[in-house]
Every structure is written in structure tokens, then in C-alpha cells.
Design a protein around this motif. Structure first.
Motif, PDB file in Angstrom:
ATOM      1  N   GLY A 115      96.416 -70.215 -85.649  1.00  0.00           N
ATOM      2  CA  GLY A 115      96.569 -68.977 -84.902  1.00  0.00           C
ATOM      3  C   GLY A 115      97.548 -69.109 -83.754  1.00  0.00           C
ATOM      4  O   GLY A 115      98.354 -68.203 -83.491  1.00  0.00           O
ATOM      5  N   THR A 116      97.493 -70.235 -83.069  1.00  0.00           N
ATOM      6  CA  THR A 116      98.422 -70.486 -81.964  1.00  0.00           C
ATOM      7  C   THR A 116      99.859 -70.498 -82.457  1.00  0.00           C
ATOM      8  O   THR A 116     100.754 -69.876 -81.868  1.00  0.00           O
ATOM      9  N   HIS A 117     100.089 -71.204 -83.552  1.00  0.00           N
ATOM     10  CA  HIS A 117     101.441 -71.307 -84.101  1.00  0.00           C
ATOM     11  C   HIS A 117     101.962 -69.935 -84.530  1.00  0.00           C
ATOM     12  O   HIS A 117     103.150 -69.622 -84.331  1.00  0.00           O
ATOM     13  N   ALA A 118     101.093 -69.110 -85.090  1.00  0.00           N
ATOM     14  CA  ALA A 118     101.511 -67.800 -85.579  1.00  0.00           C
ATOM     15  C   ALA A 118     101.863 -66.838 -84.456  1.00  0.00           C
ATOM     16  O   ALA A 118     102.683 -65.935 -84.641  1.00  0.00           O
ATOM     17  N   GLN A 208     103.468 -66.062 -72.038  1.00  0.00           N
ATOM     18  CA  GLN A 208     102.528 -67.127 -72.369  1.00  0.00           C
ATOM     19  C   GLN A 208     101.636 -66.747 -73.544  1.00  0.00           C
ATOM     20  O   GLN A 208     101.306 -65.577 -73.745  1.00  0.00           O
ATOM     21  N   HIS A 209     101.231 -67.768 -74.277  1.00  0.00           N
ATOM     22  CA  HIS A 209     100.174 -67.609 -75.280  1.00  0.00           C
ATOM     23  C   HIS A 209      98.979 -68.449 -74.853  1.00  0.00           C
ATOM     24  O   HIS A 209      99.128 -69.590 -74.416  1.00  0.00           O
ATOM     25  N   LEU A 210      97.783 -67.878 -75.036  1.00  0.00           N
ATOM     26  CA  LEU A 210      96.547 -68.581 -74.722  1.00  0.00           C
ATOM     27  C   LEU A 210      95.615 -68.511 -75.926  1.00  0.00           C
ATOM     28  O   LEU A 210      95.426 -67.441 -76.520  1.00  0.00           O
ATOM     29  N   THR A 211      95.042 -69.641 -76.295  1.00  0.00           N
ATOM     30  CA  THR A 211      94.014 -69.683 -77.323  1.00  0.00           C
ATOM     31  C   THR A 211      92.706 -70.080 -76.665  1.00  0.00           C
ATOM     32  O   THR A 211      92.624 -71.125 -76.007  1.00  0.00           O
ATOM     33  N   SER A 212      91.691 -69.233 -76.829  1.00  0.00           N
ATOM     34  CA  SER A 212      90.394 -69.444 -76.181  1.00  0.00           C
ATOM     35  C   SER A 212      89.311 -69.639 -77.233  1.00  0.00           C
ATOM     36  O   SER A 212      89.019 -68.727 -78.014  1.00  0.00           O
ATOM     37  N   LEU A 213      88.702 -70.827 -77.253  1.00  0.00           N
ATOM     38  CA  LEU A 213      87.589 -71.087 -78.167  1.00  0.00           C
ATOM     39  C   LEU A 213      86.246 -70.763 -77.523  1.00  0.00           C
ATOM     40  O   LEU A 213      85.216 -70.919 -78.167  1.00  0.00           O
ATOM     41  N   LEU A 232      98.070 -59.031 -75.959  1.00  0.00           N
ATOM     42  CA  LEU A 232      97.751 -58.793 -77.358  1.00  0.00           C
ATOM     43  C   LEU A 232      96.627 -59.755 -77.726  1.00  0.00           C
ATOM     44  O   LEU A 232      96.806 -60.976 -77.647  1.00  0.00           O
ATOM     45  N   VAL A 233      95.464 -59.243 -78.115  1.00  0.00           N
ATOM     46  CA  VAL A 233      94.297 -60.070 -78.395  1.00  0.00           C
ATOM     47  C   VAL A 233      94.035 -60.071 -79.897  1.00  0.00           C
ATOM     48  O   VAL A 233      93.809 -59.022 -80.508  1.00  0.00           O
ATOM     49  N   VAL A 234      94.057 -61.261 -80.479  1.00  0.00           N
ATOM     50  CA  VAL A 234      93.870 -61.456 -81.913  1.00  0.00           C
ATOM     51  C   VAL A 234      92.597 -62.268 -82.127  1.00  0.00           C
ATOM     52  O   VAL A 234      92.363 -63.260 -81.424  1.00  0.00           O
ATOM     53  N   VAL A 235      91.777 -61.863 -83.094  1.00  0.00           N
ATOM     54  CA  VAL A 235      90.536 -62.566 -83.398  1.00  0.00           C
ATOM     55  C   VAL A 235      90.553 -63.000 -84.862  1.00  0.00           C
ATOM     56  O   VAL A 235      91.470 -62.664 -85.619  1.00  0.00           O
ATOM     57  N   ASP A 236      89.534 -63.746 -85.284  1.00  0.00           N
ATOM     58  CA  ASP A 236      89.473 -64.145 -86.686  1.00  0.00           C
ATOM     59  C   ASP A 236      88.722 -63.132 -87.544  1.00  0.00           C
ATOM     60  O   ASP A 236      89.059 -62.897 -88.689  1.00  0.00           O
ATOM     61  N   THR A 254      93.888 -56.959 -83.219  1.00  0.00           N
ATOM     62  CA  THR A 254      94.037 -57.199 -84.649  1.00  0.00           C
ATOM     63  C   THR A 254      93.403 -58.539 -85.001  1.00  0.00           C
ATOM     64  O   THR A 254      92.832 -59.216 -84.142  1.00  0.00           O
ATOM     65  N   THR A 255      93.524 -58.916 -86.278  1.00  0.00           N
ATOM     66  CA  THR A 255      92.976 -60.189 -86.736  1.00  0.00           C
ATOM     67  C   THR A 255      94.104 -61.121 -87.169  1.00  0.00           C
ATOM     68  O   THR A 255      95.214 -60.676 -87.509  1.00  0.00           O
ATOM     69  N   LEU A 256      93.794 -62.410 -87.198  1.00  0.00           N
ATOM     70  CA  LEU A 256      94.793 -63.386 -87.622  1.00  0.00           C
ATOM     71  C   LEU A 256      95.179 -63.166 -89.077  1.00  0.00           C
ATOM     72  O   LEU A 256      96.352 -63.330 -89.447  1.00  0.00           O
ATOM     73  N   GLY A 257      94.215 -62.801 -89.921  1.00  0.00           N
ATOM     74  CA  GLY A 257      94.543 -62.524 -91.314  1.00  0.00           C
ATOM     75  C   GLY A 257      95.582 -61.426 -91.436  1.00  0.00           C
ATOM     76  O   GLY A 257      96.519 -61.518 -92.241  1.00  0.00           O
TER      77      GLY A 257
END
Length: 309
Positions: A115-118, A208-213, A232-236, A254-257
Motif C-alpha cells: 500500500g505504501t509503494h502504491a 508526505q505519505h503515512l502508513t498507520s497500522l 487521501l485516506v485509503v483502507v484495505d 477508497t480502498t487499496l484494491g
């Protein structure tokens, strides 16, 4: 017969690039075909922890399913312990019992790297910052390294020794706070148990991009609402995030898919902020477990036991 696969067995069987390829295919397959929705059942315990079950892990093309049971005790090391059951889709046979903490770290960290790479753009030499130097962050960094080259690695953890060891393994350096990470990094990877926002809009910058687990349970919150409002917030999985995660529907774009399939363009403005905030899906457990099981069968890794004997 059931194959037992321990943490060390899984470490020998799994490889980041193969897992990432399988996870990417899974995101595409889930969107292209109807599937039984995954469920996450979580309950607080009369101890300092929670019990969580994820089921069923299903994916078109794999004739098996998974059921995962985890104990989460944030103050313990490791914080996550449990077992993942891999069952045959033909007759329900228990094909394998796997260490759930290892499977969870691999599928969560590598899906997050994907997801981060995308979403993070393709700038050469981007500085990567890590907040929370645990097992999932380890796999995020390994996975991101398999997908792209990046520049300096910065690390922060409330446990200075753990942060120092993480930085040493990956050739990075330690900083003293999440805000220090965000002030320098182009990509920020957060993997903590925090229930108080670690970063707000003012702590970040355009592009910036942030990935939050830390959006996988009610009450957990790594990013402040004003940052989520702006980015822009993307979820799985939208439905599962809304049901059990820490995000509200208004924050989800939106979603990563959808991004991977091209149904959503992702971040189109290089100056915009983006956030990937997954909760982790049962089919991702299946993807990693199936890869490990098939290789274990070929190479004879792990003990085989008769649980019915």
C-alpha cells in the motif's frame, strides 16, 4: 496428518517478494469476485489484553481456509501470541497449525509495504521514517525495500534499545520522537499501540505519505482527525474498517484494491498528503499460510502430527 510450523520454520519458508506478489493478486481477486466477507471478533479480557479471532480466510483459487485466534497483550514481549489453523476446503482436514504472530507480522507488514509503494509516489531517495520498531515495522521495511529503493531510514520507538537495534539492522539512525521523524521523512510508517494521536496535520507537510497500522481496533489512534480530514485516506476493506477499526466512514476515501485495479487513481497530486490505514484481513492470513504450507510440503519442513491419534 497436521503439519506444525513454528516461528523459525516460517522464517525459513517465507520470502518477501513472493508474499507481496501473492498479496497483490489477492487484492485484485477479492475485488473481481464475490467472496464471503471476513469477520473479526474481538473482546476485552479481565487481564491486560484482548482476544481476537479472524475468520474465515478465503480467496478464489485456494482450496483452503484459515481461522486465526490471537491474544494481544501490549505490555508483553511478544505482544501478540496465538495460532492460525489452515483447513482443507475439500473436507475440513486441519492441514497445518502455524504461529499466528509470525503470519500476522508478514501479512500485515508486507501488505502495508504494498500500500505504501502504491500511494507514496516514485521520488528517488525518499527518506523513510519508522515509528514503532516491532515485528510489523520490520516486515514493512523489508517489503518496501523489495519494492523500491529509498534513501535514509529514521527510527523512533519508546524503547530506545529496540529502536537502536532496529536502526542497526537496517542501516538507519534513531530520532527522539514521532514529530522528529515526521519533520524529516518523506514516508512515515507507524506501527504502535498508541491510543493518543502521535501526529497531527501541523506535524506533517505537503507531499508526505503515512502508513498507520494502529487503526485496527476501536480506541487506537496514531493520526489526529485534522490530518485524516486533509489527506487521501485509503483502507484495505471499507466495511471491516468501519465496523471494527479506529476510523470513521467520513475519513475513508477508497480502498487499496480499487487503487491497484485502477478503479481509483490514488494520489494524483504530488503535493497532497496520503494515508494508508489497514485493519488486516482474514484472506491475507490465508495467502501467507498457503505459501508457507505448500513449500513446507515440498521440502518437508515442520513436524507432522496426528491430532486424532
Amino acid at each position: 496428518m497436521t503439519r506444525l510450523l513454528t516461528r523459525s520454520d516460517l522464517g525459513a519458508l517465507l520470502e518477501p517478494s513472493a508474499c507481496i506478489d501473492a498479496l497483490r493478486a489477492g487484492f485484485l481477486a477479492v475485488g473481481a469476485a464475490s467472496a464471503i466477507p471476513g469477520q473479526r471478533v474481538r473482546t476485552d479480557l479481565p487481564f491486560p489484553g484482548t482476544a481476537t479471532a479472524l475468520l474465515p480466510g478465503l480467496l478464489p483459487g485456494i482450496e483452503a481456509y484459515t481461522v486465526k485466534v490471537n491474544a494481544k497483550f501490549p505490555d508483553a514481549r511478544p505482544a501478540l501470541r496465538g495460532v492460525l489453523c489452515l483447513h482443507s476446503g475439500a473436507n475440513g482436514e486441519l492441514l497445518a497449525l502455524l504461529d499466528s504472530a509470525t503470519v500476522t507480522a508478514w501479512r500485515t507488514g508486507l501488505a502495508a509495504a504494498l500500500g505504501t509503494h502504491a500511494l507514496a509516489g516514485v521520488a528517488e531517495g525518499a527518506v523513510v521514517g519508522v515509528v514503532g520498531a516491532g515485528a510489523q515495522a520490520e516486515l514493512m521495511v523489508r517489503g518496501l525495500g523489495a519494492l523500491r529503493s529509498y534513501g535514509e531510514l529514521l527510527v523512533h520507538d519508546t524503547d530506545l534499545e529496540r529502536a537502536t537495534e532496529f536502526a542497526a539492522r537496517h542501516g538507519g539512525r534513531v530520532l527522539g520522537s514521532p514529530t522528529a521523524i515526521a519533520s524529516t521523512a518523506d514516508i512515515v510508517l507507524l506501527a504502535t499501540w498508541s491510543r493518543t494521536p502521535l501526529l497531527s496535520l501541523a506535524d506533517t507537510r505537503a507531499g508526505q505519505h503515512l502508513t498507520s497500522l494502529g487503526a485496527d481496533e476501536p480506541g487506537k489512534r496514531e493520526l489526529a482527525a485534522d490530518l485524516l480530514d486533509e489527506a487521501l485516506v485509503v483502507v484495505d476493506d471499507r466495511q471491516l474498517v468501519e465496523a471494527v477499526g479506529a476510523l470513521i466512514p467520513a475519513h475513508i476515501d477508497t480502498t487499496l484494491g480499487d487503487v491497484l485495479r485502477g478503479d481509483h487513481p490514488g494520489r494524483t497530486d504530488a503535493g497532497a498528503r496520503s494515508v494508508y490505514a489497514p485493519v488486516g484481513l482474514p484472506w491475507q492470513d490465508l495467502v501467507v499460510a498457503w505459501l508457507a504450507y505448500e513449500r513446507a510440503e515440498r521440502e518437508g519442513v515442520g513436524r507432522r502430527v496426528n491430532l486424532l491419534g
